[in-house]
Design an enzyme around this catalytic site. Structure first.
Site, PDB file in Angstrom:
ATOM      1  N   ARG A  25      12.842  49.828   7.134  1.00 14.91           N
ATOM      2  CA  ARG A  25      12.279  49.554   5.807  1.00 14.91           C
ATOM      3  C   ARG A  25      12.151  50.833   4.966  1.00 14.91           C
ATOM      4  O   ARG A  25      11.192  50.984   4.206  1.00 14.91           O
ATOM      5  CB  ARG A  25      10.898  48.899   5.907  1.00 14.91           C
ATOM      6  CG  ARG A  25      10.895  47.488   6.420  1.00 14.91           C
ATOM      7  CD  ARG A  25      11.254  46.516   5.292  1.00 14.91           C
ATOM      8  NE  ARG A  25      11.337  45.178   5.840  1.00 14.91           N
ATOM      9  CZ  ARG A  25      10.335  44.294   5.831  1.00 14.91           C
ATOM     10  NH1 ARG A  25       9.200  44.602   5.273  1.00 14.91           N
ATOM     11  NH2 ARG A  25      10.501  43.124   6.359  1.00 14.91           N
ATOM     12  N   ARG A  29       8.136  49.453  -0.730  1.00 14.57           N
ATOM     13  CA  ARG A  29       7.069  49.597  -1.726  1.00 14.57           C
ATOM     14  C   ARG A  29       6.284  50.896  -1.625  1.00 14.57           C
ATOM     15  O   ARG A  29       5.556  51.245  -2.541  1.00 14.57           O
ATOM     16  CB  ARG A  29       6.109  48.410  -1.611  1.00 14.57           C
ATOM     17  CG  ARG A  29       6.690  47.150  -2.213  1.00 14.57           C
ATOM     18  CD  ARG A  29       5.942  45.941  -1.713  1.00 14.57           C
ATOM     19  NE  ARG A  29       6.068  45.883  -0.263  1.00 14.57           N
ATOM     20  CZ  ARG A  29       5.555  44.922   0.494  1.00 14.57           C
ATOM     21  NH1 ARG A  29       4.846  43.974  -0.055  1.00 14.57           N
ATOM     22  NH2 ARG A  29       5.734  44.934   1.792  1.00 14.57           N
ATOM     23  N   ARG A  38      11.246  47.195  -8.796  1.00  9.29           N
ATOM     24  CA  ARG A  38      10.677  45.859  -8.614  1.00  9.29           C
ATOM     25  C   ARG A  38       9.875  45.389  -9.824  1.00  9.29           C
ATOM     26  O   ARG A  38       9.593  44.208  -9.938  1.00  9.29           O
ATOM     27  CB  ARG A  38       9.833  45.832  -7.338  1.00  9.29           C
ATOM     28  CG  ARG A  38      10.647  45.694  -6.081  1.00  9.29           C
ATOM     29  CD  ARG A  38      11.050  44.242  -5.845  1.00  9.29           C
ATOM     30  NE  ARG A  38       9.936  43.498  -5.273  1.00  9.29           N
ATOM     31  CZ  ARG A  38       9.143  42.675  -5.948  1.00  9.29           C
ATOM     32  NH1 ARG A  38       9.346  42.465  -7.217  1.00  9.29           N
ATOM     33  NH2 ARG A  38       8.166  42.048  -5.349  1.00  9.29           N
ATOM     34  N   ASP A  74      17.823  41.369   2.968  1.00  9.05           N
ATOM     35  CA  ASP A  74      16.802  40.780   3.829  1.00  9.05           C
ATOM     36  C   ASP A  74      17.463  39.860   4.841  1.00  9.05           C
ATOM     37  O   ASP A  74      18.507  39.268   4.552  1.00  9.05           O
ATOM     38  CB  ASP A  74      15.759  40.000   3.019  1.00  9.05           C
ATOM     39  CG  ASP A  74      14.504  39.769   3.860  1.00  9.05           C
ATOM     40  OD1 ASP A  74      13.673  40.679   3.937  1.00  9.05           O
ATOM     41  OD2 ASP A  74      14.390  38.701   4.482  1.00  9.05           O
ATOM     42  N   TYR A 151      11.550  31.454  11.369  1.00  9.88           N
ATOM     43  CA  TYR A 151      11.182  31.284   9.954  1.00  9.88           C
ATOM     44  C   TYR A 151      11.498  29.878   9.456  1.00  9.88           C
ATOM     45  O   TYR A 151      10.741  29.284   8.693  1.00  9.88           O
ATOM     46  CB  TYR A 151      11.908  32.322   9.084  1.00  9.88           C
ATOM     47  CG  TYR A 151      11.225  33.661   9.107  1.00  9.88           C
ATOM     48  CD1 TYR A 151      10.089  33.892   8.328  1.00  9.88           C
ATOM     49  CD2 TYR A 151      11.674  34.676   9.925  1.00  9.88           C
ATOM     50  CE1 TYR A 151       9.436  35.106   8.369  1.00  9.88           C
ATOM     51  CE2 TYR A 151      11.024  35.897   9.978  1.00  9.88           C
ATOM     52  CZ  TYR A 151       9.911  36.109   9.201  1.00  9.88           C
ATOM     53  OH  TYR A 151       9.250  37.305   9.239  1.00  9.88           O
TER      54      TYR A 151
HETATM   55  O1  CP3 Z   1      15.141  48.628   6.328  1.00 11.77           O
HETATM   56  C1  CP3 Z   1      15.458  48.587   5.128  1.00 11.77           C
HETATM   57  O2  CP3 Z   1      15.047  49.395   4.277  1.00 11.77           O
HETATM   58  C2  CP3 Z   1      16.474  47.552   4.691  1.00 11.77           C
HETATM   59  C3  CP3 Z   1      15.955  46.404   4.032  1.00 11.77           C
HETATM   60  C4  CP3 Z   1      15.241  45.332   4.842  1.00 11.77           C
HETATM   61  C5  CP3 Z   1      14.243  44.503   4.260  1.00 11.77           C
HETATM   62  N1  CP3 Z   1      13.900  43.551   5.163  1.00 11.77           N
HETATM   63  C6  CP3 Z   1      13.717  44.659   2.891  1.00 11.77           C
HETATM   64  C7  CP3 Z   1      12.469  43.989   2.503  1.00 11.77           C
HETATM   65  C8  CP3 Z   1      15.430  44.892   6.154  1.00 11.77           C
HETATM   66  C9  CP3 Z   1      16.327  45.450   7.237  1.00 11.77           C
HETATM   67  C10 CP3 Z   1      14.592  43.759   6.339  1.00 11.77           C
HETATM   68  C11 CP3 Z   1      14.558  42.980   7.582  1.00 11.77           C
HETATM   69  C12 CP3 Z   1      13.541  41.923   7.740  1.00 11.77           C
HETATM   70  N2  CP3 Z   1      13.078  41.043   6.803  1.00 11.77           N
HETATM   71  C13 CP3 Z   1      12.944  41.589   8.982  1.00 11.77           C
HETATM   72  C14 CP3 Z   1      13.234  42.234  10.299  1.00 11.77           C
HETATM   73  C15 CP3 Z   1      12.561  43.561  10.434  1.00 11.77           C
HETATM   74  C16 CP3 Z   1      11.079  43.509  10.486  1.00 11.77           C
HETATM   75  O3  CP3 Z   1      10.447  44.117   9.616  1.00 11.77           O
HETATM   76  O4  CP3 Z   1      10.558  42.874  11.389  1.00 11.77           O
HETATM   77  C17 CP3 Z   1      12.069  40.519   8.745  1.00 11.77           C
HETATM   78  C18 CP3 Z   1      11.192  39.836   9.769  1.00 11.77           C
HETATM   79  C19 CP3 Z   1      12.172  40.177   7.359  1.00 11.77           C
HETATM   80  C20 CP3 Z   1      11.466  39.080   6.643  1.00 11.77           C
HETATM   81  C21 CP3 Z   1      10.603  39.633   5.586  1.00 11.77           C
HETATM   82  N3  CP3 Z   1      11.057  40.097   4.371  1.00 11.77           N
HETATM   83  C22 CP3 Z   1       9.196  39.773   5.611  1.00 11.77           C
HETATM   84  C23 CP3 Z   1       8.299  39.397   6.766  1.00 11.77           C
HETATM   85  C24 CP3 Z   1       8.833  40.298   4.370  1.00 11.77           C
HETATM   86  C25 CP3 Z   1       7.427  40.480   3.850  1.00 11.77           C
HETATM   87  C26 CP3 Z   1       6.778  41.655   4.415  1.00 11.77           C
HETATM   88  C27 CP3 Z   1       6.713  42.710   3.362  1.00 11.77           C
HETATM   89  O5  CP3 Z   1       6.851  43.894   3.731  1.00 11.77           O
HETATM   90  O6  CP3 Z   1       6.497  42.363   2.207  1.00 11.77           O
HETATM   91  C28 CP3 Z   1      10.019  40.532   3.624  1.00 11.77           C
HETATM   92  C29 CP3 Z   1      10.123  41.137   2.270  1.00 11.77           C
HETATM   93  C30 CP3 Z   1      10.867  42.444   2.197  1.00 11.77           C
HETATM   94  N4  CP3 Z   1      12.044  42.721   2.843  1.00 11.77           N
HETATM   95  C31 CP3 Z   1      10.504  43.577   1.405  1.00 11.77           C
HETATM   96  C32 CP3 Z   1      11.504  44.530   1.586  1.00 11.77           C
HETATM   97  C33 CP3 Z   1      11.624  45.879   0.923  1.00 11.77           C
HETATM   98  C34 CP3 Z   1       9.317  43.667   0.461  1.00 11.77           C
HETATM   99  C35 CP3 Z   1       9.668  42.869  -0.751  1.00 11.77           C
HETATM  100  C36 CP3 Z   1       9.011  43.358  -2.018  1.00 11.77           C
HETATM  101  O7  CP3 Z   1       9.578  44.245  -2.690  1.00 11.77           O
HETATM  102  O8  CP3 Z   1       7.969  42.825  -2.376  1.00 11.77           O
END
Ligand code: CP3
Length: 350
Positions: A25, A29, A38, A74, A151
């Site tokens: 990640r 944010r 964003r 994502d 999910y």
């Molecule tokens: O690693 C990176 O920088 C690449 C981008 C990436 C995102 N999600 C961006 C994201 C990657 C590789 C993921 C994978 C992902 N997404 C996983 C597996 C890894 C992990 O963290 O367990 C999972 C379970 C998801 C599903 C997901 N997407 C969740 C649970 C959330 C909400 C949690 C949160 O941090 O808000 C997201 C949203 C998400 N995916 C954001 C980002 C940058 C935040 C979105 C925003 O800008 O509001």
């Protein structure tokens, strides 16, 4: 030829001068530049606009000095393309308004062709590769079938995964049918990223750590293995494949049986133990607790050094956090981690 191929060399256990590091990640944010992106668009639009996804991908490359970039996207993008609507909320994370409840819903899912349904991902990979100018490798990724299924069945991130476990024990046939469809979807999806230029891929089986070893052996491992075999047998892809599970410490040997080259660890396991158990077969990625980045740079350095020391000398370690970086992490602390890993690790290499 890449200017910095340390990440790829560590995945292949080739000799190095210092340990490479990237951060799960890493575009998120916690960076004000990300928050500025964003403010203009919602999360899904950011993922679906190659120009913006490229900008997001490159933010941590320029600001932190990491040794690998990861596609900004994502794991739920291909699930939406299968015909399920997904909403990203501020507080609850991703939500499926109509989670799977019946066999008919499973049967109605399609296997999306990436060129048709997710061309923006292919375009983003191409554009990122162009703008990286061979500085560092690009990691593509997908969710593993079991984690995507959680999910789709639960409808959102869950604490105990009772719904999907109900399927395991009440209607395993539905779950296997779902996992089959997901396996084909993820195979095509990853192949499209690799063909567009991803140098490595990571499979996120984030929630498989909730499974018993037997449940994992039946409902996750075979599907992960098939995706990996498929990527390899399609012929061309020789890059590293990383498998990450949060809470995978109880499953390490099985994870190594998947055919992955690198196993991603969370922070609950001692990396010295992990190396003893599977280090002869795979490289290891991890495994600093993301909360360590709340500490001062001195403490971050000491904690990073501790993990480097536990892994010990030689190649085969890619430094990372044990899960995604937290949104309230100071950017300076992420930068301090990258610098500390680079400096402190040189004594562990020839
Ligand atoms: O690693 C990176 O920088 C690449 C981008 C990436 C995102 N999600 C961006 C994201 C990657 C590789 C993921 C994978 C992902 N997404 C996983 C597996 C890894 C992990 O963290 O367990 C999972 C379970 C998801 C599903 C997901 N997407 C969740 C649970 C959330 C909400 C949690 C949160 O941090 O808000 C997201 C949203 C998400 N995916 C954001 C980002 C940058 C935040 C979105 C925003 O800008 O509001």
């Amino acid at each position: 030829m890449l200017q910095n191929d340390r990440f790829l060399r560590a995945c292949r256990k080739e000799p190095l001068d210092y340990t490479p590091v990237w951060i799960m990640r890493q575009a998120g944010r916690y960076m004000k530049e990300y928050r500025a992106l964003r403010e203009k668009v919602d999360f899904l639009t950011l993922c679906k606009t190659p120009e913006l996804a490229t900008q997001a991908t490159l933010l941590p490359v320029d600001m932190l000095g990491v040794d690998a970039a990861i596609l900004f996207s994502d794991i739920l993008i291909p699930v939406e393309a299968m015909g399920m609507s997904v909403v990203f909320t501020e507080n609850r994370g991703p939500v499926f308004p109509e989670p799977l409840r019946t066999e008919a819903q499973v049967k109605a899912l399609s296997i999306p062709l990436p060129e048709e349904k997710t061309p923006f991902v292919i375009d983003a990979v191409r554009q990122i590769r162009r703008e990286l100018k061979d500085r560092i490798p690009l990691i593509g990724f997908a969710g593993a079938p079991y984690t995507l299924a959680t999910y789709m069945v639960e409808g959102e991130t869950s604490r105990n995964f009772h719904q999907v476990k109900r399927w395991i024990y009440q209607s395993p046939g539905w779950l296997h049918a779902l996992l089959e469809t997901l396996t084909e979807t993820v195979s095509l999806y990853l192949r499209s990223q690799v063909e567009a230029g991803a140098d490595a891929v990571q499979l996120f089986d984030t929630w498989a750590g909730m499974l018993s070893p037997d449940e994992y052996a039946e409902f996750s491992l075979p599907y992960t293995r098939r995706i990996i075999q498929d990527l390899r047998s399609a012929g061309s892809f020789r890059g590293p494949i990383i498998l990450y599970i949060n809470g995978g410490g109880t499953l390490l040997e099985k994870m190594a049986d998947s055919g992955a080259d690198v196993i991603g660890l969370d922070w609950r396991i001692d990396i010295a133990d992990a190396r003893k158990r599977i280090g002869d077969r795979v490289s290891l990625q991890g495994n600093l607790d993301p909360c360590v980045l709340y500490a001062s740079p001195d403490i971050i350095r000491a904690q990073a050094r501790k993990i480097l020391t536990k892994f010990g000398s030689g190649s085969g370690h890619i430094f990372n956090l044990g899960h995604g970086i937290l949104p309230d992490t100071p950017v300076d602390h992420a930068r301090a981690l990258v610098e500390a890993v680079h400096q402190e690790s040189s004594s562990f290499h020839e």
